[in-house]
Enzyme design. Sequence first.
Site, PDB file in Angstrom:
ATOM      1  N   GLU A  26       0.818  -1.226   0.000  1.00 33.50           N
ATOM      2  CA  GLU A  26       0.000   0.000   0.000  1.00 33.50           C
ATOM      3  C   GLU A  26       0.845   1.266   0.000  1.00 33.50           C
ATOM      4  O   GLU A  26       2.065   1.208   0.199  1.00 33.50           O
ATOM      5  CB  GLU A  26      -0.953   0.011   1.196  1.00 33.50           C
ATOM      6  CG  GLU A  26      -0.228   0.066   2.525  1.00 33.50           C
ATOM      7  CD  GLU A  26      -1.016   0.765   3.607  1.00 33.50           C
ATOM      8  OE1 GLU A  26      -1.450   1.912   3.389  1.00 33.50           O
ATOM      9  OE2 GLU A  26      -1.174   0.168   4.686  1.00 33.50           O
ATOM     10  N   LYS A  87      -5.144  10.959   0.851  1.00 34.75           N
ATOM     11  CA  LYS A  87      -5.382   9.642   1.441  1.00 34.75           C
ATOM     12  C   LYS A  87      -6.668   9.097   0.822  1.00 34.75           C
ATOM     13  O   LYS A  87      -7.732   9.703   0.945  1.00 34.75           O
ATOM     14  CB  LYS A  87      -5.516   9.776   2.958  1.00 34.75           C
ATOM     15  CG  LYS A  87      -5.857   8.469   3.650  1.00 34.75           C
ATOM     16  CD  LYS A  87      -5.952   8.654   5.152  1.00 34.75           C
ATOM     17  CE  LYS A  87      -6.663   7.477   5.791  1.00 34.75           C
ATOM     18  NZ  LYS A  87      -7.003   7.726   7.195  1.00 34.75           N
ATOM     19  N   VAL A 107      -5.501   0.399   3.077  1.00 36.71           N
ATOM     20  CA  VAL A 107      -5.678  -1.051   2.955  1.00 36.71           C
ATOM     21  C   VAL A 107      -6.907  -1.341   2.077  1.00 36.71           C
ATOM     22  O   VAL A 107      -6.843  -2.169   1.163  1.00 36.71           O
ATOM     23  CB  VAL A 107      -5.819  -1.704   4.356  1.00 36.71           C
ATOM     24  CG1 VAL A 107      -6.308  -3.145   4.248  1.00 36.71           C
ATOM     25  CG2 VAL A 107      -4.479  -1.633   5.097  1.00 36.71           C
ATOM     26  N   ALA A 142     -13.077   1.788   6.714  1.00 35.08           N
ATOM     27  CA  ALA A 142     -13.602   1.086   5.536  1.00 35.08           C
ATOM     28  C   ALA A 142     -12.766  -0.159   5.217  1.00 35.08           C
ATOM     29  O   ALA A 142     -13.199  -1.018   4.445  1.00 35.08           O
ATOM     30  CB  ALA A 142     -13.624   2.029   4.334  1.00 35.08           C
ATOM     31  N   ASP A 143     -11.586  -0.266   5.831  1.00 37.29           N
ATOM     32  CA  ASP A 143     -10.767  -1.478   5.632  1.00 37.29           C
ATOM     33  C   ASP A 143     -11.559  -2.731   6.020  1.00 37.29           C
ATOM     34  O   ASP A 143     -11.423  -3.779   5.375  1.00 37.29           O
ATOM     35  CB  ASP A 143      -9.507  -1.450   6.517  1.00 37.29           C
ATOM     36  CG  ASP A 143      -8.503  -0.382   6.104  1.00 37.29           C
ATOM     37  OD1 ASP A 143      -8.701   0.277   5.073  1.00 37.29           O
ATOM     38  OD2 ASP A 143      -7.506  -0.217   6.846  1.00 37.29           O
ATOM     39  N   LYS A 160      -3.296  -1.573  15.785  1.00 34.12           N
ATOM     40  CA  LYS A 160      -2.783  -0.727  16.879  1.00 34.12           C
ATOM     41  C   LYS A 160      -3.853  -0.532  17.923  1.00 34.12           C
ATOM     42  O   LYS A 160      -5.041  -0.491  17.599  1.00 34.12           O
ATOM     43  CB  LYS A 160      -2.465   0.659  16.319  1.00 34.12           C
ATOM     44  CG  LYS A 160      -1.243   0.686  15.469  1.00 34.12           C
ATOM     45  CD  LYS A 160      -0.668   2.099  15.452  1.00 34.12           C
ATOM     46  CE  LYS A 160       0.661   2.071  14.765  1.00 34.12           C
ATOM     47  NZ  LYS A 160       0.546   2.404  13.344  1.00 34.12           N
TER      48      LYS A 160
END
Length: 306
Positions: A26, A87, A107, A142-143, A160
């Site tokens: 990515e 982004k 991602v 949204a990943d 994380k």
Amino acid sequence: MLERYLDIKPDVSEALKKGKPVVALESTIISHGMPYPKNVETALNVEKIVRENGAVPATIAILEGRLKVGLSENEIEYLGKARDVVKTSRRDIPFIVSKKLDGATTVASTMIIAALAGIKVFATGGIGGVHRGAQETFDISADLQELAQTNVAVVCAGAKSILDIGLTLEYLETNGVPVVGYGTDEFPAFYTRKSGHKVDYRVDRAEELAATLKAKWDLGLNGGVVVANPIPEEYEMNYDVITKAINDAVIEAEAKGIRGKETTPFLLARVKELTGGDSLESNIALVYNNAKIAAQLSVELVKLYK
Ligand code: PSU
Ligand code: MN
């Protein structure tokens, strides 16, 4: 039709045509996840590690509206330096494309573009997830929804603890996304090998994992798999140090009213500052480790698709 939008780098395209292993990478991690010049250095090393482990790297981004599968060194350097790279998650793609802008893919959007190109394995640092306080803010990356629907395995070091890891795992379960521990029974928390949460399944070899992916997709069970690969012990951070930095960053984000797509980059940057750069070194080490496992997985997977 796809050629209208997609540019596949020649070495990637040749590997895909011949059924050779390819690993997607990515670019939000380059433009919004790490500072220059470490970001560029890391991205180039990641590509090298993928090659050393027998696969072709394909770093994914959007440049002047073109979906790029595989970038040149100059393009990686550009993404690492440029300030106006957007982004780009799923909802952003149509605008970045039609307005011919530059976009760094998350991602979610990297999975989408990888799948369009026919790439099944993707290495990154950490996935987005359900943020702490999402009960109020509805902030869920949204990943997770992408993992629910797009057929790409994502090798990461867990999530994380800027996120609510427990809720993230619940969300994945609801959406039928397997969470597999690579050599671990516990879901790793990015900077640390432990999170206090178990994974659904453990695998110890790339071969085993490849067979699982093949079975999933053969059976029409669409969607991704989270391959949680813990940070190597020697790079693990002190639990108390990282926990305090993350807690402070989360409180600060709230106080400053940071919202939406800015939240994750803000938290990542603050945690890095609060740990005096230690977290960046750990971050780089775990990405390298994920690149290696992803390459090994893609090598095993192509054998099953022969
Ligand atoms: N987590 C990290 N490092 C990152 C990201 C997440 O530890 O660089 C990036 C990834 O690109 C991920 C994105 O897909 O942030 C998630 O952003 P959001 O929460 O806005 O969906
Ligand atoms: Mn969000």
